[in-house]
Write an enzyme that holds these catalytic residues in place. Structure first.
Site, PDB file in Angstrom:
ATOM      1  N   ARG A 136    -103.949  -1.883  88.233  1.00 49.18           N
ATOM      2  CA  ARG A 136    -102.866  -2.825  88.521  1.00 49.18           C
ATOM      3  C   ARG A 136    -101.509  -2.162  88.336  1.00 49.18           C
ATOM      4  O   ARG A 136    -100.825  -1.852  89.308  1.00 49.18           O
ATOM      5  CB  ARG A 136    -103.000  -4.075  87.612  1.00 49.18           C
ATOM      6  CG  ARG A 136    -102.175  -5.290  88.079  1.00 49.18           C
ATOM      7  CD  ARG A 136    -100.698  -5.214  87.810  1.00 49.18           C
ATOM      8  NE  ARG A 136    -100.362  -5.111  86.396  1.00 49.18           N
ATOM      9  CZ  ARG A 136     -99.137  -4.960  85.933  1.00 49.18           C
ATOM     10  NH1 ARG A 136     -98.109  -4.886  86.782  1.00 49.18           N
ATOM     11  NH2 ARG A 136     -98.896  -4.838  84.641  1.00 49.18           N
TER      12      ARG A 136
ATOM     13  N   CYS B 297     -92.554   1.783  87.448  1.00 49.59           N
ATOM     14  CA  CYS B 297     -92.110   0.402  87.595  1.00 49.59           C
ATOM     15  C   CYS B 297     -91.249   0.322  88.841  1.00 49.59           C
ATOM     16  O   CYS B 297     -90.235   1.013  88.929  1.00 49.59           O
ATOM     17  CB  CYS B 297     -91.320  -0.077  86.381  1.00 49.59           C
ATOM     18  SG  CYS B 297     -90.632  -1.738  86.607  1.00 49.59           S
TER      19      CYS B 297
END
Length: 295
Positions: A17, A242
């Site tokens: 993920r 990120c």
């Protein structure tokens, strides 16, 4: 806590993920499933497998329902998913996720950029999600990002991190993962943060999530171990960063974390060769995708 239990470390594998969501090219469903299956066969018992967010915001997480339907579910393995809202939670429950996670931030600006609302608004939004999950008998993990620095605000106060973590615990999260989203943390700043958090939160309810942007992740893990933490997030092959934090290179590689923990005498129950094989597999998949695009 017995000496034996104290040497046991829980690893939460976030590669499928948190790792893959930052890839530029779409990863085939079959490759996601194969990666998760290889990781579970390697002995990883906590795998973040999916994210039920809008594909508009995170295109790589499209197909999470199909991923959860296709994996080989090994007994004793917890397959979790990120669920930022009630719609996502209901999809995760329908997909039979074993655990779900909500994602807050200790920085106001990062919260606005990441989930388009303030910290207070995000906590208000998560309340019904956690309540509904608990009613369904599904445990909820809470993430706090930017705990050791923010790409927009710089320093983040440890007290601000503690307040978000306490709010997530109060609404029913069983564990809080403290995320060094941009990898700015050092052993000194990690210690200062944990000194504040551990005054009010037991170590067994906290996890460390360190990015290796400046090569400090392992040093921060070691400091956290000294202070009693026994749960750490990592990503196979160091995948991920990120998408909302420019320059935030990958998570701490699971292979690197395992090697260090085992060298220090900690037990993980994870087979290093199996994780290395999974890392080799997904790197090969990503490399093939890049070559296909370049051709």
């Amino acid at each position: 806590m017995s000496h034996l239990l104290d040497r046991r470390v829980k690893i939460v594998e976030v590669g499928p993920r948190d790792g893959l969501q930052n890839e530029k090219l779409p990863v085939p469903l079959s490759a996601k499933v194969e990666l998760i299956d290889q990781l579970s066969r390697a002995g990883l018992r906590f795998i973040e497998a999916a994210s039920f967010v809008s594909p508009k915001w995170v295109p790589q997480m499209a197909g999470s329902t199909e991923v959860m339907a296709s994996i080989e579910r090994l007994p004793g393995v917890c397959y979790s998913a990120l669920t930022p809202n009630l719609q996502g939670l209901e999809a995760a429950l329908a997909a039979r996720c074993d655990e779900v996670a909500v994602f807050g931030a200790a920085s106001e600006t990062f919260s606005q950029r990441n989930i388009n609302c303030s910290i207070a608004q995000s906590l208000d939004r998560f309340g019904p999600v956690v309540q509904r999950a608990r009613e369904a008998g599904v445990p909820v993990r809470g993430y706090v990002s930017c705990v050791l620095g923010c790409p927009y605000e710089g320093e983040v106060a440890a007290q601000a991190v503690l307040e978000v973590a306490q709010a997530l615990l109060a609404m029913g999260c069983h564990e809080i993962s403290l995320g060094d989203t941009i990898g700015r943390g050092s052993p000194e700043s990690t210690r200062r943060l944990l000194e504040v958090c551990l005054r009010d939160i037991p170590a067994e309810r906290l996890a460390g999530h360190f990015h290796d942007t400046y090569g400090m992740a392992l040093a921060n893990v070691r400091t956290s171990l000294e202070m009693g933490l026994r749960t750490f997030d990592s990503s196979v092959a160091g995948l991920g960063g990120c998408p909302y934090a420019e320059g935030a290179s990958g998570n701490l590689a699971t292979e690197t974390l395992l090697a260090d923990l085992h060298a220090l005498g900690y037990e993980t129950g994870v087979d290093m060769s199996g994780v290395q094989a999974a890392g080799h597999y997904i790197r090969q998949v990503l490399g093939d995708l890049q070559r296909q695009q370049a051709a």
